[in-house]
Design an enzyme around this catalytic site. Structure first.
Site, mmCIF file in Angstrom:
data_model
loop_
_atom_site.group_PDB
_atom_site.id
_atom_site.type_symbol
_atom_site.label_atom_id
_atom_site.label_comp_id
_atom_site.label_asym_id
_atom_site.label_seq_id
_atom_site.Cartn_x
_atom_site.Cartn_y
_atom_site.Cartn_z
ATOM 1 N N THR A 1 -5.699 10.935 -1.260
ATOM 2 C CA THR A 1 -6.222 9.576 -1.126
ATOM 3 C C THR A 1 -5.432 8.850 -0.056
ATOM 4 O O THR A 1 -4.211 9.016 0.047
ATOM 5 C CB THR A 1 -6.124 8.775 -2.448
ATOM 6 N N GLU A 2 -6.128 8.041 0.735
ATOM 7 C CA GLU A 2 -5.456 7.384 1.845
ATOM 8 C C GLU A 2 -4.495 6.307 1.376
ATOM 9 O O GLU A 2 -3.639 5.856 2.140
ATOM 10 C CB GLU A 2 -6.474 6.809 2.835
ATOM 11 N N ASN A 3 -4.607 5.876 0.116
ATOM 12 C CA ASN A 3 -3.647 4.899 -0.398
ATOM 13 C C ASN A 3 -2.365 5.553 -0.906
ATOM 14 O O ASN A 3 -1.513 4.889 -1.476
ATOM 15 C CB ASN A 3 -4.282 4.012 -1.473
ATOM 16 N N HIS B 1 1.783 4.404 2.310
ATOM 17 C CA HIS B 1 0.494 4.344 2.996
ATOM 18 C C HIS B 1 0.604 4.908 4.416
ATOM 19 O O HIS B 1 -0.286 5.620 4.898
ATOM 20 C CB HIS B 1 0.053 2.877 3.036
ATOM 21 N N SER C 1 0.577 8.595 4.372
ATOM 22 C CA SER C 1 -0.772 9.095 4.096
ATOM 23 C C SER C 1 -1.600 9.124 5.377
ATOM 24 O O SER C 1 -2.310 10.102 5.659
ATOM 25 C CB SER C 1 -1.453 8.210 3.046
#
Length: 204
Positions: free
Chosen positions: A38-40, A77, A80
């Site tokens: 997940t990008e978060n 973040h 990521s």
């Protein structure tokens, strides 16, 4: 659509699921064999959280509460996005407003004056992931096709989409053109009549 996409994800792949329809792909994956990113800031995302399992700090791209799998990892973040931009993801799956026959992607803005632009990490994923799959309905609410010769909406990425999964057919975007690999409730001939894109069918 989600089941068809999940079937095509190879064992051992690192995969990012975008907002909307793509989040449902997780329900059809063996998550002991595929790692969700997940990008978060999470690797090892599990299925949607059931009753009593929700942790508001653990969400997917659609802000739905999700579970974590054994060995899950959390990170900043920025880290990521470094994974996304650095080519470390095998596949990302996103929705789209339009995809062109050569794989151009438009999925962050319709260009309408009152639309709210929301690119998120889509541009980073479109250029950084090794493969970009799109999930979308083939036709918009006004009947216009979303698989088009050229995108008319602002672009997210150029020639980045390799496959398009829709409610009526699955398309592989190849150097030799748009290949229809399967259809759902429609014939190849009817599909070809409704699209302005030249189609090829898979040889039997």
């Amino acid at each position: 659509m989600a089941r068809v996409v999940a079937r095509d994800i190879p064992e051992g792949a690192y995969v990012n699921l975008g907002i909307g329809q793509p989040t449902r792909v997780a329900d059809h994956l063996d998550l002991t064999k595929v790692v969700l990113h997940t990008e978060n800031g999470m690797l090892g995302m599990g299925p949607i959280a059931g009753a009593g399992e929700a942790d508001t700090d653990l969400t997917n791209a659609g802000k739905q509460p999700v579970t974590e799998l054994p060995g899950a990892a959390y990170f900043h973040h920025a880290d990521s996005f470094a994974m996304m931009r650095g080519g470390h993801l095998d596949i990302c799956i996103m929705g789209a407003f339009q995809v062109s026959a050569r794989g151009d992607l438009a999925n962050w803005h319709t260009g309408a004056p009152d639309a709210i632009p929301a690119v998120g990490g889509a541009m980073d994923l479109a250029t950084g992931a090794r493969d970009v799959f799109v999930m979308m309905n083939l036709f918009a609410k006004d009947g216009s096709a979303k698989l088009v010769p050229e995108c008319t909406y602002p672009l997210t990425g150029l020639a980045c989409v390799s496959r398009v999964y829709t409610d009526l057919a699955t398309f592989h975007l190849t150097p030799d053109g748009v290949l229809v690999t399967e259809t759902f409730g429609i014939t190849f001939e009817k599909l070809a009549e409704r699209l302005d894109v030249r189609l090829r069918r898979r040889e039997v």
